[in-house]
Write a protein that holds these residues in place. Structure first.
Motif, PDB file in Angstrom:
ATOM      1  N   UNK A   1       0.576  -1.072   0.065  1.00  0.00           N
ATOM      2  CA  UNK A   1       0.036   0.121  -0.071  1.00  0.00           C
ATOM      3  C   UNK A   1       0.791   1.196  -0.018  1.00  0.00           C
ATOM      4  N   UNK A   2       2.257   1.125   0.539  1.00  0.00           N
ATOM      5  CA  UNK A   2       2.968   2.282   0.677  1.00  0.00           C
ATOM      6  C   UNK A   2       3.670   2.782  -0.687  1.00  0.00           C
ATOM      7  N   UNK A   3       3.125   2.259  -1.769  1.00  0.00           N
ATOM      8  CA  UNK A   3       3.702   2.824  -3.023  1.00  0.00           C
ATOM      9  C   UNK A   3       2.816   4.112  -3.369  1.00  0.00           C
ATOM     10  N   UNK A   4       1.774   4.284  -2.607  1.00  0.00           N
ATOM     11  CA  UNK A   4       0.657   5.427  -2.730  1.00  0.00           C
ATOM     12  C   UNK A   4       1.275   6.605  -1.859  1.00  0.00           C
ATOM     13  N   UNK A   5       1.580   7.678  -2.296  1.00  0.00           N
ATOM     14  CA  UNK A   5       2.097   8.903  -1.397  1.00  0.00           C
ATOM     15  C   UNK A   5       0.542   9.425  -1.054  1.00  0.00           C
ATOM     16  N   UNK A   6       0.254   9.211   0.299  1.00  0.00           N
ATOM     17  CA  UNK A   6      -0.923   9.582   0.742  1.00  0.00           C
ATOM     18  C   UNK A   6      -0.918  11.141   1.293  1.00  0.00           C
ATOM     19  N   UNK A   7      -1.981  11.504   0.956  1.00  0.00           N
ATOM     20  CA  UNK A   7      -2.121  13.065   1.523  1.00  0.00           C
ATOM     21  C   UNK A   7      -2.312  13.299   2.990  1.00  0.00           C
ATOM     22  N   UNK A   8      -2.898  12.086   3.715  1.00  0.00           N
ATOM     23  CA  UNK A   8      -2.856  12.043   5.211  1.00  0.00           C
ATOM     24  C   UNK A   8      -2.459  10.570   5.687  1.00  0.00           C
ATOM     25  N   UNK A   9      -1.630  10.453   6.598  1.00  0.00           N
ATOM     26  CA  UNK A   9      -1.412   9.199   7.330  1.00  0.00           C
ATOM     27  C   UNK A   9      -1.629   9.022   8.511  1.00  0.00           C
ATOM     28  N   UNK A  10      -2.500   7.935   8.935  1.00  0.00           N
ATOM     29  CA  UNK A  10      -2.936   7.827  10.288  1.00  0.00           C
ATOM     30  C   UNK A  10      -2.088   6.495  10.770  1.00  0.00           C
TER      31      UNK A  10
END
Length: 437
Positions: free
Chosen positions: A148-157
């Motif tokens: 899943x970490x291939x996506x650069x998320x706008x927000x990480x929890x």
């Protein structure tokens, strides 16, 4: 196309890669690039040991209450693989999954992918085509090296940090915290819900320049018997407060983290939608109550010490007049003695099940030996989960409680048994295909 039936695809996915778990981003990134996967909508990523699924469910419920179209990806599933991918509250169809798997298979060339990596790419491929407003992704067992970490998320929890999956993540919270922190990004919002976050997690977030919002520093909550209050930081840096919030069925710790995250999504959410989402949010197999012939059956996938502490607290908060029994089966690599010690006072008797055909599972004999070593009496070995559940229900009467917990496999088998015996319909346990919850 390799197969035309989803079951055939899933059986093939389970066997086509030499290792069941093979952490790393190189292979999955290559295939994602070949598929031209690039999500255009905002993304929230949720990592952590426990509470990830709850954060996803709460985020989705609140955002959908506001009218946004939300895609969610979670794992593992309980009954149907389709549960892993929801598009605006609807389970994806077999045909949609087959199309995604076929596209991935054609694009990957000679690159081998794990079962989880195929599923992650399928979710991203489907989300890219679904005209969504926002996507919420649950990270698997890791963080830094999780597909899943291939996506650069706008927000990480990061919901919580506890000891689990030691063979892959280590036996120390500081080591695990650093792995989970790998979902943080420079300049992006990082919400930390753990009350005692590992210093490694905080240090990494600060070192890379993430915008950290840590529980009890940036946000907090307090609760009374039937409502709660949340305080946090808005996108403009000013204090934000909600009072008189309805109590969700999911844990307040996770709801508090989600409310902080949503302040920074750049998608307006009204307080009314917050309240509506909190009332609606549910998650199958997490302190889920089903009543059958007057017996309160509680299903929970708690399978590590931190999760069983939450289960113990939930049982204390929801007392019954009669006796409490349990049906238990779990994987052999879990902290079995510690889990038993935590829950020993909660149960009058134990029925131990076997997860037949699962090579990772502890046998009922193994668990019985641990219980005996800890001085626990009232223990029976009941066969399969269905047979164990039948036995425990036969010993129960109106006003009693039966807790089924341990592995996802344990709870899934219990759901199937109960669906066949009038206790629950599977469509009430998980969102059915085509249904908007």
């Amino acid at each position: 196309m390799r197969f035309t039936r989803l079951d055939d695809w899933l059986r093939w996915l389970e066997s086509q890669h030499p290792r069941e778990i093979d952490l790393g981003l190189e292979r999955v990134s290559v295939v994602a690039k070949a598929l031209n996967i690039a999500l255009a909508m905002p993304v929230i990523t949720v990592a952590g040991t426990n509470g990830k699924g709850s954060c996803v469910a709460l985020s989705s419920a609140i955002l959908r209450a506001e009218g946004y179209r939300v895609g969610t990806y979670t794992s593992p599933h309980l009954v149907e693989y389709n549960e892993r991918i929801l598009i605006d509250g609807r389970l994806v169809s077999d045909d949609e999954l087959i199309s995604a798997f076929a596209a991935i298979d054609a694009a990957r060339g000679l690159t081998s992918l794990t079962y989880f990596e195929f599923g992650t790419l399928a979710a991203l491929w489907l989300f890219q085509r679904a005209e969504l407003d926002v996507v919420v992704l649950e990270v698997g067992l890791g963080g830094r090296l999780d597909a899943v970490n291939i996506v650069d998320a706008d927000i990480a929890i990061v919901s919580s940090i506890a000891i689990d999956h030691e063979a892959w993540l280590g036996r120390d919270r500081e080591v695990i915290g650093r792995e989970k922190a790998g979902v943080f990004r420079k300049g992006q919002v990082a919400v930390v819900g753990d009350l005692r976050p590992p210093q490694s997690l905080l240090d990494y977030g600060r070192d890379i320049g993430a915008r950290l919002f840590v529980r009890e520093q940036a946000f907090t909550y307090s609760a009374s018997a039937n409502q709660w209050r949340w305080r946090g930081v808005g996108a403009d840096g000013e204090p934000v407060e909600y009072r008189g919030l309805p109590m969700p069925v999911l844990k307040l710790d996770n709801a508090a983290s989600v409310l902080q995250a949503l302040q920074h999504l750049d998608m307006p959410v009204s307080e009314g939608s917050v309240c509506q989402g909190l009332r609606r949010a549910t998650l199958a197999g997490r302190c889920q109550h089903i009543v059958l012939d007057g017996v309160d059956i509680v299903l929970d996938v708690a399978h590590n010490p931190a999760a069983v502490v939450t289960l113990r607290e939930h049982l204390r908060d929801h007392e019954v007049s009669g006796r409490t029994r349990c049906v238990f089966a779990v994987m052999a690599d879990k902290a079995l003695a510690e889990m038993i010690t935590i829950l020993m006072p909660s149960f009058d008797s134990w029925v131990l099940a076997d997860l037949h055909g699962n090579t990772r599972a502890a046998t009922s004999g193994d668990v019985a030996a641990q219980l005996a070593a800890l001085g626990v009496s009232g223990v029976e070995c009941g066969g399969s989960v269905a047979e164990s559940l039948r036995r425990a229900l036969g010993q129960s009467q109106r006003g009693d409680r039966l807790v089924v917990f341990g592995s996802f496999f344990t709870v899934a088998a219990a759901m199937l048994y109960l669906s066949e015996n009038g206790g629950v319909t599977l469509n009430s346990a998980v969102a059915p295909r085509g249904t908007i919850l």
